[in-house]
Design a protein around this motif. Sequence first.
Motif, short mmCIF file in Angstrom:
data_model
loop_
_atom_site.label_atom_id
_atom_site.label_comp_id
_atom_site.label_asym_id
_atom_site.label_seq_id
_atom_site.Cartn_x
_atom_site.Cartn_y
_atom_site.Cartn_z
N TYR A 206 -18.00 28.48 28.86
CA TYR A 206 -16.69 29.27 28.97
C TYR A 206 -16.39 30.43 27.75
O TYR A 206 -16.38 30.68 27.50
CB TYR A 206 -15.85 28.98 30.09
N TYR A 207 -16.44 28.32 26.42
CA TYR A 207 -16.29 29.22 25.29
C TYR A 207 -16.88 29.33 23.72
O TYR A 207 -17.00 30.36 23.36
CB TYR A 207 -14.78 28.39 24.76
N GLY A 212 -17.78 34.94 24.83
CA GLY A 212 -17.30 33.86 25.57
C GLY A 212 -15.39 34.46 25.85
O GLY A 212 -14.77 34.67 25.56
N LEU A 213 -14.37 33.22 26.31
CA LEU A 213 -13.09 33.46 27.49
C LEU A 213 -12.50 33.01 26.43
O LEU A 213 -13.49 32.35 25.33
CB LEU A 213 -13.34 32.34 28.13
N VAL A 216 -7.65 30.27 26.53
CA VAL A 216 -6.19 29.61 27.58
C VAL A 216 -7.14 30.30 28.98
O VAL A 216 -7.01 28.88 29.54
CB VAL A 216 -5.22 30.70 27.22
N LYS A 217 -8.02 30.44 29.13
CA LYS A 217 -8.66 30.73 30.49
C LYS A 217 -10.07 29.50 30.20
O LYS A 217 -9.85 29.12 31.85
CB LYS A 217 -9.68 32.29 30.44
N THR A 218 -10.45 29.81 29.44
CA THR A 218 -11.24 28.07 29.35
C THR A 218 -10.54 27.14 29.80
O THR A 218 -11.30 26.14 30.86
CB THR A 218 -12.02 28.21 28.19
N LYS A 264 -20.43 30.96 14.80
CA LYS A 264 -22.09 30.80 14.80
C LYS A 264 -21.60 30.71 16.33
O LYS A 264 -22.88 32.38 16.69
CB LYS A 264 -22.49 30.23 14.06
N LYS A 265 -21.45 30.70 17.84
CA LYS A 265 -21.54 30.25 19.06
C LYS A 265 -21.48 31.79 19.78
O LYS A 265 -21.61 32.32 20.89
CB LYS A 265 -21.25 29.10 19.49
N ARG A 266 -20.07 31.74 19.21
CA ARG A 266 -18.91 32.47 19.75
C ARG A 266 -19.66 34.12 18.99
O ARG A 266 -18.57 35.35 19.34
CB ARG A 266 -17.67 33.01 19.53
N THR A 267 -20.38 34.77 18.35
CA THR A 267 -21.05 35.45 17.91
C THR A 267 -22.45 35.98 17.74
O THR A 267 -23.19 35.08 17.94
CB THR A 267 -20.13 35.98 16.29
#
Length: 712
Positions: A206-207, A212-213, A216-218, A264-267
């Motif tokens: 999820y993150y 990604g979320l 909090v949502k994760t 790196k993972k979130r973009t």
Amino acid sequence: MELARNSVWSVNDSELLKDGLYRLLDIFQDVESVILFSLDDSSATVRPIAVSLESFIELISGRNAKQAFYELPSYLLVDEENISDDHVGRRDKNYDFIKGIVFDRTFIFDYSTKKRSPKLARYSEEIGVDRKSLARLLTLYWRNGQDKMALLPAFSNSGGLGAERTPTTKPLGAPKQPRTTAVDRAAKFIVSADDKKNFKKALKKYYLKESGLTLVKTYKNLLKDSYSKEIKLAEAIGIPPQVPTEKQFRYWHKKLFSKELTIKKRTSENDYLRNKRSVLGSITDISYLIGAHFEIDATVADVHIVSELGSQYILGRPTIYIVVDRASRMIVGMHVSLYHASWRAARQALTNCFLPKSDYCKSFGIEIGDSQWPCAHIPKELVCDNGEMIGIQPKKALTPMTQLSFTPPYRPDCKGVVEKRFDILNDEVVHELLGTTRGGLVVRGSRDPRKDAIYTLREVTAEIIKAVLEHNRSIFDDLAFSSPLLVEHDLSPTPINYWKIHLAKHKHELQLANSDEVIARLLPSAEVSMTRSGIYFNGMYYSCADVEERNLASVARSSGRWKLEARIDENTTNYIYVRLDKNRKFIKCYLLPRSRILGDKSMFDAAFIQDWLDTKKELTPISTTSIDDHRHRQEVTRQAKRRSKIAENVSFKDKTSNTRQRRKEELEATTNIISSDSETSDTNVSPYSSPLGNKIIPLPKGRKRRTNGGGS
């Protein structure tokens, strides 16, 4: 090789010593020995080793011993002022214990060569300190550099810093504390290895992905996926569920995944390289010679303009092209037009870059000398993006003169120098003009900037030219650290000074441009006509000395017009370049007075006149009156045809015979009757002697035509 006290040596493949690092504690010349201390032995108590001086020198000569470096622990590399009083007291106390024996060379030699050291035992009894404690202090002292700081307490790793602790039956960390005594908090959850696996799985799912979320949502999705049974069971019983808290989840997120990996993972890769990667260097670090790299780019200006031929016509926002020298930050070329970013507009900017600027500025009412904008050169490499410059036409036109270099898609940071110039020009001039959009920062309900537009393309271009000249004279701190020439010659770190001093000292990659070649290759081509009134192009007429000397307009009047090849400078209508013969160069032709209404304007205004004329023609292809006249003419024609049917049986000879008599009868029938006597007398009377009334004044008769044979 110098054998210095406290130096570190690396020993390899030696029969005398074990392989590893050794610190040279002392040299005894009287017994020709050196005292070495092993730095690889991690024991609490380590004794030095005495070896023959000659043998150690042989190790060095045979390259079995080389001087090396030993990295001290980080807790020793601190300033004296940053050490706490408690640690200073411990260090000084330990140093006082050994300072009475550590400088005794006899003790050091005996301690290095004998299994037992009675002198150390006697010294420990004298000061009342355990012998093993002294041995440990001596080991620290020799290992960490033989000074007082070597005995500083090693508390930096106290508490198992960096080591992961495994909880058993008691949770780690501070317990939950209620704010009041009226409420009992739930027991703290103990995070196990299985829980960490669940954390990893939820974060990856999820993150740790593009778009990604949130955490909090994760965390909520983690509870739904992995702890739904515990939550349902606790709700049925009426007790708090034993699940990880959000705080624990956040903590283990930082422990399980590094910050760099999370970023790196979130973009996306492009966004990371453009906005989030480290910026330890600059593209200017490897490009300090002027002319090595020119950067070109375009942007839509943040201001609306109006037509020069009518301020009621809003033309939208022009496009600004800028060419910048990467090393000096000098703006070496520019172009402002109504065309979108395209090869047609880019070639105008490059033409301006490669040619002297005084005539260009003069066409906009700005008088400068070539030394005030001394850029008329071709670079070694032209850096552009994957847009209008990647086609076949740019390559054909520019490859013979310079090398093209393309930046990756969506990477404006690869030509950040020219991108920054747009920000400077916007802040300095564009955002201060009426009609500006201020980069799109328009509040809902605010006034439409198009209503405030008052500047023409020519006026906006003139203001941008002034801003460019001021930019080239401005001080940039980075230039002072780019080249020593500015400091050596006591020059302010401005782009124009950087340019001039490097050009004068022959430290550049510039190539002088040939004006004829630039005009022929880069200016937009057009087809013009040689007419009786001059060279015709887009509603305007031009001429030059060669046209007048060869009397080409007269030839065109007699023989008809013909086509000629031309090059158009879209910044001005005052001149064009025309090739009169295919084997001659382009000649500058100037606007004729008959087209003076379009003088001192841009080619866009001439195009606007043509568009305006086309709209008027489209608005009224024909007049409504002409339609009525046409219908009336058709009706008259029909009536005449009906009358002519009556005389269809009459011969043509009868129709044309005795025409004069019939004319006279027609006059008598349609006007007052005139007798022959009165006609003669009236010819001798002035028509102004009496009112005309019903009289007719006859016109002089023409001579009688002669007929050639067979006529009546």
